[in-house]
Design a protein around this motif. Structure first.
Motif, PDB file in Angstrom:
ATOM      1  N   VAL A   1     -28.047 112.805  -1.693  1.00 23.35           N
ATOM      2  CA  VAL A   1     -27.579 113.130  -0.336  1.00 23.35           C
ATOM      3  C   VAL A   1     -26.131 112.679  -0.166  1.00 23.35           C
ATOM      4  N   GLY A   2     -25.820 111.489  -0.648  1.00 23.93           N
ATOM      5  CA  GLY A   2     -24.443 111.003  -0.581  1.00 23.93           C
ATOM      6  C   GLY A   2     -23.501 111.840  -1.415  1.00 23.93           C
ATOM      7  N   LEU A   3     -23.943 112.234  -2.605  1.00 25.26           N
ATOM      8  CA  LEU A   3     -23.124 113.070  -3.481  1.00 25.26           C
ATOM      9  C   LEU A   3     -22.801 114.405  -2.819  1.00 25.26           C
ATOM     10  N   LEU A   4     -23.788 114.965  -2.128  1.00 31.26           N
ATOM     11  CA  LEU A   4     -23.570 116.234  -1.418  1.00 31.26           C
ATOM     12  C   LEU A   4     -22.590 116.069  -0.271  1.00 31.26           C
ATOM     13  N   THR A   5     -22.809 115.062   0.568  1.00 32.95           N
ATOM     14  CA  THR A   5     -22.012 114.915   1.786  1.00 32.95           C
ATOM     15  C   THR A   5     -20.593 114.419   1.520  1.00 32.95           C
ATOM     16  N   LEU A   6     -20.437 113.618   0.472  1.00 35.94           N
ATOM     17  CA  LEU A   6     -19.121 113.035   0.201  1.00 35.94           C
ATOM     18  C   LEU A   6     -18.277 113.847  -0.771  1.00 35.94           C
TER      19      LEU A   6
ATOM     20  N   VAL B   1      -3.966 117.590 -18.547  1.00 38.20           N
ATOM     21  CA  VAL B   1      -4.392 116.218 -18.298  1.00 38.20           C
ATOM     22  C   VAL B   1      -5.286 116.153 -17.072  1.00 38.20           C
ATOM     23  N   SER B   2      -4.927 116.905 -16.039  1.00 37.78           N
ATOM     24  CA  SER B   2      -5.721 116.925 -14.815  1.00 37.78           C
ATOM     25  C   SER B   2      -7.118 117.458 -15.087  1.00 37.78           C
ATOM     26  N   ILE B   3      -7.214 118.533 -15.877  1.00 38.63           N
ATOM     27  CA  ILE B   3      -8.509 119.120 -16.215  1.00 38.63           C
ATOM     28  C   ILE B   3      -9.360 118.120 -16.987  1.00 38.63           C
ATOM     29  N   THR B   4      -8.741 117.461 -17.958  1.00 39.38           N
ATOM     30  CA  THR B   4      -9.467 116.494 -18.779  1.00 39.38           C
ATOM     31  C   THR B   4     -10.011 115.354 -17.926  1.00 39.38           C
ATOM     32  N   THR B   5      -9.164 114.800 -17.070  1.00 39.34           N
ATOM     33  CA  THR B   5      -9.584 113.689 -16.215  1.00 39.34           C
ATOM     34  C   THR B   5     -10.703 114.108 -15.277  1.00 39.34           C
ATOM     35  N   SER B   6     -10.543 115.278 -14.671  1.00 44.31           N
ATOM     36  CA  SER B   6     -11.563 115.785 -13.757  1.00 44.31           C
ATOM     37  C   SER B   6     -12.889 115.988 -14.470  1.00 44.31           C
ATOM     38  N   THR B   7     -12.822 116.534 -15.684  1.00 42.42           N
ATOM     39  CA  THR B   7     -14.038 116.795 -16.451  1.00 42.42           C
ATOM     40  C   THR B   7     -14.768 115.502 -16.771  1.00 42.42           C
ATOM     41  N   ILE B   8     -14.020 114.485 -17.178  1.00 40.37           N
ATOM     42  CA  ILE B   8     -14.631 113.220 -17.558  1.00 40.37           C
ATOM     43  C   ILE B   8     -15.251 112.517 -16.348  1.00 40.37           C
ATOM     44  N   LEU B   9     -14.535 112.478 -15.246  1.00 32.00           N
ATOM     45  CA  LEU B   9     -14.963 111.683 -14.104  1.00 32.00           C
ATOM     46  C   LEU B   9     -15.957 112.398 -13.199  1.00 32.00           C
ATOM     47  N   HIS B  10     -15.794 113.714 -13.031  1.00 31.63           N
ATOM     48  CA  HIS B  10     -16.591 114.437 -12.043  1.00 31.63           C
ATOM     49  C   HIS B  10     -18.076 114.423 -12.381  1.00 31.63           C
ATOM     50  N   HIS B  11     -18.417 114.364 -13.666  1.00 31.61           N
ATOM     51  CA  HIS B  11     -19.819 114.499 -14.052  1.00 31.61           C
ATOM     52  C   HIS B  11     -20.525 113.169 -14.293  1.00 31.61           C
ATOM     53  N   VAL B  12     -19.829 112.052 -14.102  1.00 34.04           N
ATOM     54  CA  VAL B  12     -20.497 110.746 -14.187  1.00 34.04           C
ATOM     55  C   VAL B  12     -21.607 110.641 -13.132  1.00 34.04           C
ATOM     56  N   PRO B  13     -21.366 111.004 -11.865  1.00 33.52           N
ATOM     57  CA  PRO B  13     -22.447 110.945 -10.877  1.00 33.52           C
ATOM     58  C   PRO B  13     -23.624 111.850 -11.220  1.00 33.52           C
TER      59      PRO B  13
ATOM     60  N   GLY C   1     -29.018 103.832  -2.620  1.00 35.77           N
ATOM     61  CA  GLY C   1     -28.638 105.090  -3.270  1.00 35.77           C
ATOM     62  C   GLY C   1     -27.398 105.695  -2.645  1.00 35.77           C
ATOM     63  N   PHE C   2     -27.355 105.704  -1.309  1.00 39.70           N
ATOM     64  CA  PHE C   2     -26.198 106.282  -0.623  1.00 39.70           C
ATOM     65  C   PHE C   2     -24.947 105.449  -0.883  1.00 39.70           C
ATOM     66  N   LEU C   3     -25.070 104.127  -0.842  1.00 37.85           N
ATOM     67  CA  LEU C   3     -23.914 103.263  -1.090  1.00 37.85           C
ATOM     68  C   LEU C   3     -23.398 103.424  -2.522  1.00 37.85           C
ATOM     69  N   LEU C   4     -24.303 103.634  -3.467  1.00 40.48           N
ATOM     70  CA  LEU C   4     -23.874 103.898  -4.844  1.00 40.48           C
ATOM     71  C   LEU C   4     -23.057 105.186  -4.919  1.00 40.48           C
ATOM     72  N   SER C   5     -23.470 106.205  -4.135  1.00 37.15           N
ATOM     73  CA  SER C   5     -22.705 107.457  -4.128  1.00 37.15           C
ATOM     74  C   SER C   5     -21.323 107.230  -3.517  1.00 37.15           C
ATOM     75  N   VAL C   6     -21.231 106.340  -2.527  1.00 37.45           N
ATOM     76  CA  VAL C   6     -19.926 106.013  -1.941  1.00 37.45           C
ATOM     77  C   VAL C   6     -19.030 105.352  -2.987  1.00 37.45           C
ATOM     78  N   ILE C   7     -19.613 104.429  -3.739  1.00 37.52           N
ATOM     79  CA  ILE C   7     -18.841 103.744  -4.790  1.00 37.52           C
ATOM     80  C   ILE C   7     -18.385 104.731  -5.850  1.00 37.52           C
ATOM     81  N   PHE C   8     -19.292 105.626  -6.285  1.00 40.32           N
ATOM     82  CA  PHE C   8     -18.930 106.639  -7.263  1.00 40.32           C
ATOM     83  C   PHE C   8     -17.817 107.537  -6.730  1.00 40.32           C
ATOM     84  N   HIS C   9     -17.914 107.881  -5.434  1.00 35.68           N
ATOM     85  CA  HIS C   9     -16.899 108.743  -4.820  1.00 35.68           C
ATOM     86  C   HIS C   9     -15.536 108.068  -4.819  1.00 35.68           C
ATOM     87  N   MET C  10     -15.509 106.774  -4.571  1.00 32.79           N
ATOM     88  CA  MET C  10     -14.253 106.045  -4.518  1.00 32.79           C
ATOM     89  C   MET C  10     -13.662 105.810  -5.906  1.00 32.79           C
TER      90      MET C  10
END
Length: 233
Positions: A47-52, A124-136, A222-231
């Motif tokens: 839910v946090g991943l969706l909203t944030l 570089v932007s694509i690489t960084t986005s690819t690595i980080l975006h899919h951790v959550p 769970g929601f707070l973890l999504s906030v941390i991941f988002h940050m």
């Protein structure tokens, strides 16, 4: 400088979801023996991943009408699948439907990366986005698997398949353009499926199993973890 192609980015995605899976495994040790707690934590995280992250990104980059249509398609698809194949009280559909939703979510992202891959200035932007975006996403999938006691080998196969799907649609994006409306519908479908799966399968199915105080705690964690991941990511 590393020359990026679909295969290399697929490897980056595998490393990314594996990192998220490792974090989920560490978190699961804190809640050892509580599959319901892990399921609720996963629901709160989704839910946090969706909203944030997912919904704001989709609204910023895509057509609202296409996203709404996609959400409707996702809802109808899940209703049909549940009625035809999961009429029992088994909790198995939560895993399969979440995996399908994340695969669908990957398609428009992969196609967009494929369309942009020829531009070396954004490599570089694509690489960084690819690595980080899919951790959550790796965290969410692993939490779901652990909450239902699934074999880790199947999770590994899922990560490999997600990486192959990612690479395949990047390659397709290199050679074909997908309209913004089509991408919006795909994103909307994945949003609808993730939202319904997280609420119905991970939260509502466990709401009466744990005390109210623990229910709130697990969802908030769970929601707070999504906030941390988002940050962080």
């Amino acid at each position: 400088m590393l020359k990026l192609d679909a295969f290399i980015l697929g490897e980056f995605l595998f490393l990314s979801v594996s990192a998220g899976g490792g974090i989920a495994w560490i978190v699961s040790k804190i809640f050892h023996g509580s599959s319901e707690g892990l399921a609720l934590l996963c629901g709160g995280f989704l839910v946090g991943l969706l909203t944030l992250d997912i919904i704001p990104s989709a609204l910023k980059m895509n057509q609202l009408s296409g996203i709404v249509l996609g959400v409707l398609i996702g809802y109808i698809f899940l209703a049909v699948v549940n009625n035809l194949f999961f009429t029992s009280k088994s909790r198995k559909p939560s895993i399969s439907l979440l995996i399908l939703a994340l695969f669908i979510h990957t398609i428009p992202i992969s196609l967009s990366i494929g369309n942009l891959l020829g531009n070396s200035t954004i490599a570089v932007s694509i690489t960084t986005s690819t690595i980080l975006h899919h951790v959550p996403e790796g965290f969410a999938l692993t939490s779901a698997f652990l909450s239902q006691g699934k074999k880790i080998m199947m999770l590994f196969v899922c990560f490999i398949s997600l990486s192959v799907c990612f690479s395949t649609f990047i390659w397709i994006g290199l050679h074909a353009n997908l309209t913004i409306r089509a991408q919006s519908v795909l994103l909307g479908t994945s949003i609808g499926m993730i939202a319904i799966t997280s609420v119905k399968e991970f939260i509502l199915n466990n709401i009466r199993v744990v005390p109210t105080s623990l229910l709130v705690i697990f969802l908030m964690i769970g929601f707070l973890l999504s906030v941390i991941f988002h940050m962080v990511f």
